[in-house]
Motif scaffolding. Structure first.
Motif, PDB file in Angstrom:
ATOM      1  N   GLU A   1       4.353   1.888 -14.063  1.00  0.00           N
ATOM      2  CA  GLU A   1       3.360   2.774 -14.670  1.00  0.00           C
ATOM      3  C   GLU A   1       2.008   2.651 -13.963  1.00  0.00           C
ATOM      4  O   GLU A   1       1.312   3.642 -13.754  1.00  0.00           O
ATOM      5  N   ILE A   2       1.642   1.427 -13.596  1.00  0.00           N
ATOM      6  CA  ILE A   2       0.354   1.211 -12.930  1.00  0.00           C
ATOM      7  C   ILE A   2       0.360   1.818 -11.531  1.00  0.00           C
ATOM      8  O   ILE A   2      -0.595   2.462 -11.106  1.00  0.00           O
ATOM      9  N   GLY A   3       1.452   1.590 -10.792  1.00  0.00           N
ATOM     10  CA  GLY A   3       1.586   2.190  -9.463  1.00  0.00           C
ATOM     11  C   GLY A   3       0.783   1.522  -8.366  1.00  0.00           C
ATOM     12  O   GLY A   3       0.522   2.131  -7.325  1.00  0.00           O
ATOM     13  N   ASP A   4       0.392   0.283  -8.558  1.00  0.00           N
ATOM     14  CA  ASP A   4      -0.375  -0.448  -7.544  1.00  0.00           C
ATOM     15  C   ASP A   4       0.554  -0.880  -6.408  1.00  0.00           C
ATOM     16  O   ASP A   4       1.569  -1.536  -6.638  1.00  0.00           O
ATOM     17  N   GLY A   5       0.185  -0.538  -5.178  1.00  0.00           N
ATOM     18  CA  GLY A   5       1.021  -0.845  -4.026  1.00  0.00           C
ATOM     19  C   GLY A   5       1.281  -2.323  -3.816  1.00  0.00           C
ATOM     20  O   GLY A   5       2.269  -2.697  -3.171  1.00  0.00           O
ATOM     21  N   ARG A   6       0.419  -3.184  -4.360  1.00  0.00           N
ATOM     22  CA  ARG A   6       0.633  -4.626  -4.212  1.00  0.00           C
ATOM     23  C   ARG A   6       1.941  -5.077  -4.851  1.00  0.00           C
ATOM     24  O   ARG A   6       2.498  -6.113  -4.485  1.00  0.00           O
ATOM     25  N   ALA A   7       2.424  -4.295  -5.800  1.00  0.00           N
ATOM     26  CA  ALA A   7       3.632  -4.692  -6.534  1.00  0.00           C
ATOM     27  C   ALA A   7       4.918  -4.278  -5.826  1.00  0.00           C
ATOM     28  O   ALA A   7       6.005  -4.695  -6.242  1.00  0.00           O
ATOM     29  N   ALA A   8       4.823  -3.480  -4.763  1.00  0.00           N
ATOM     30  CA  ALA A   8       6.028  -2.918  -4.148  1.00  0.00           C
ATOM     31  C   ALA A   8       6.997  -3.992  -3.650  1.00  0.00           C
ATOM     32  O   ALA A   8       8.188  -3.980  -3.998  1.00  0.00           O
ATOM     33  N   ASP A   9       6.518  -4.913  -2.846  1.00  0.00           N
ATOM     34  CA  ASP A   9       7.418  -5.940  -2.306  1.00  0.00           C
ATOM     35  C   ASP A   9       7.955  -6.874  -3.397  1.00  0.00           C
ATOM     36  O   ASP A   9       9.156  -7.182  -3.406  1.00  0.00           O
ATOM     37  N   PRO A  10       7.107  -7.345  -4.330  1.00  0.00           N
ATOM     38  CA  PRO A  10       7.646  -8.167  -5.420  1.00  0.00           C
ATOM     39  C   PRO A  10       8.694  -7.425  -6.251  1.00  0.00           C
ATOM     40  O   PRO A  10       9.687  -8.017  -6.681  1.00  0.00           O
ATOM     41  N   LEU A  11       8.494  -6.128  -6.472  1.00  0.00           N
ATOM     42  CA  LEU A  11       9.489  -5.341  -7.202  1.00  0.00           C
ATOM     43  C   LEU A  11      10.780  -5.220  -6.395  1.00  0.00           C
ATOM     44  O   LEU A  11      11.882  -5.295  -6.950  1.00  0.00           O
ATOM     45  N   ALA A  12      10.642  -5.027  -5.087  1.00  0.00           N
ATOM     46  CA  ALA A  12      11.826  -4.910  -4.235  1.00  0.00           C
ATOM     47  C   ALA A  12      12.660  -6.191  -4.284  1.00  0.00           C
ATOM     48  O   ALA A  12      13.895  -6.144  -4.229  1.00  0.00           O
ATOM     49  N   GLU A  13      12.000  -7.329  -4.414  1.00  0.00           N
ATOM     50  CA  GLU A  13      12.734  -8.591  -4.534  1.00  0.00           C
ATOM     51  C   GLU A  13      13.574  -8.618  -5.809  1.00  0.00           C
ATOM     52  O   GLU A  13      14.652  -9.218  -5.846  1.00  0.00           O
ATOM     53  N   ARG A  14      13.093  -7.942  -6.852  1.00  0.00           N
ATOM     54  CA  ARG A  14      13.824  -7.930  -8.130  1.00  0.00           C
ATOM     55  C   ARG A  14      15.042  -7.008  -8.093  1.00  0.00           C
ATOM     56  O   ARG A  14      15.842  -7.009  -9.035  1.00  0.00           O
ATOM     57  N   LEU A  15      15.214  -6.248  -7.013  1.00  0.00           N
ATOM     58  CA  LEU A  15      16.422  -5.430  -6.881  1.00  0.00           C
ATOM     59  C   LEU A  15      17.660  -6.315  -6.775  1.00  0.00           C
ATOM     60  O   LEU A  15      18.783  -5.852  -6.969  1.00  0.00           O
TER      61      LEU A  15
END
Length: 248
Positions: free
Chosen positions: A88-102
Motif C-alpha cells: 500500500e505504501i509503495g516505497d521502493g526501499r521495500a522491493a528487494d526485501p519483499l522479493a526475498e519473501r517470495l
C-alpha cells in the motif's frame, strides 16, 4: 486505529503546535505499525493541509523501515500484514526485501509479497503471480487472479500470452483476468481461445468476451453456442446476450 474519528484526531495531532501532543501521535502511529498505514495514506487524499501531509510522510518513512524489519520476524501473520502494508505504501526501499519473501515458507506471506510487488509495478511480483495461475491449489489461483486484476494494464501483455500457455489453468486464469478488466485489445486472443481443446478455457474465454462486450466476437460465440459441452454452450449464449444488451 479503531474508527475514522480517532484516525482524524491522530492525523490532526501530528501537526499540533504542542510538541508533546505531536510526539504522542507519532509514537502511537508507529506503534500501530500496519494498522496505521491506511490512516496515514488518507492524509494525501482527504484534503488535509500540507503540514499534516508532511508529518504523515515522515511517519510513513520511519514506518516503512519498521515494516521491512517485520518481514524478517518469526510471526507469519505479522510478515503477511507487513507485506500487505508495504504494498500500500509503495516505497521502493521495500522491493528487494519483499522479493526475498517470495521464498517464504508460508504460502500467505509469499502471495502477499507478490501482490505488494505487483502493486509497485515490480516484475518479480507479476511473474510470481502469473506462475501462480497454474497452481493446483485453488486458493493460490484465486489470490493470483485477484491480484492480477488489481495490477491493471501492466500485466496485459503477459496475460495475452497466457492464453496460449501449455498449462490450461494459466489459460483459464488469463481469460478471467482479461475479462474482469474489460481488455478490448485482447478480444482477438480470446476469440482464438474459444477454440481451445479444454472446455473450461472455452467457457472462461466466452465469459470474458461477454464482459468486454465486443460485437467482433459474436460470430465465434454463435458457433460456440453449439459446443458439445453443455456448460460451454450455456456461457456462449450468455455472452451473446450480454453483448446484445450492451449494444442496446
Amino acid at each position: 486505529m479503531d474508527d475514522g474519528r480517532g484516525d482524524s484526531v491522530l492525523l490532526a495531532s501530528l501537526a499540533s503546535g504542542n510538541e508533546g501532543v505531536a510526539r504522542r501521535a507519532r509514537e502511537g502511529l508507529r506503534e500501530a505499525r500496519y494498522h496505521a498505514v491506511g490512516p496515514l495514506l488518507s492524509a494525501f487524499k482527504d484534503g488535509w493541509p500540507e503540514e499534516v501531509r508532511k508529518k504523515a510522510r515522515e511517519v510513513l518513512d520511519v514506518l516503512t523501515g519498521d515494516l521491512i524489519e517485520a518481514l524478517k520476524g518469526s510471526d507469519r501473520n505479522l510478515r503477511r500484514k507487513a507485506a500487505e502494508a508495504l504494498g500500500e505504501i509503495g516505497d521502493g526501499r521495500a522491493a528487494d526485501p519483499l522479493a526475498e519473501r517470495l521464498g517464504d515458507r508460508d504460502r500467505s506471506v509469499r502471495m502477499a509479497a507478490a501482490t505488494a510487488l505487483s502493486k509497485m509495478g515490480d516484475g518479480r511480483g507479476i511473474r510470481f503471480l502469473f506462475s501462480a495461475l497454474g497452481s493446483r491449489d485453488e486458493v493460490v489461483r484465486i489470490h493470483a487472479i485477484r491480484a492480477l486484476v488489481d495490477a491493471g494494464d501492466a500485466v496485459v501483455p503477459e496475460l495475452r500470452k497466457g492464453l496460449r500457455d501449455p498449462n490450461f489453468l494459466v489459460r483459464c486464469g488469463s481469460a478471467i483476468v482479461l475479462g474482469e478488466n474489460r481488455v478490448r485489445e485482447a478480444v482477438p486472443d480470446l476469440i482464438e481461445a474459444l477454440g481451445d481443446s479444454v472446455a473450461s478455457v472455452r467457457m472462461d474465454a466466452a465469459v470474458a468476451l461477454g464482459k468486454i462486450g465486443s460485437s467482433e466476437a459474436l460470430s465465434a460465440l454463435r458457433k460456440l453456442a453449439k459446443d458439445p459441452d453443455a456448460t460451454v454452450a450455456y456461457y456462449a449464449n450468455w455472452a451473446i446476450e450480454k453483448i446484445y444488451r450492451r449494444k442496446g
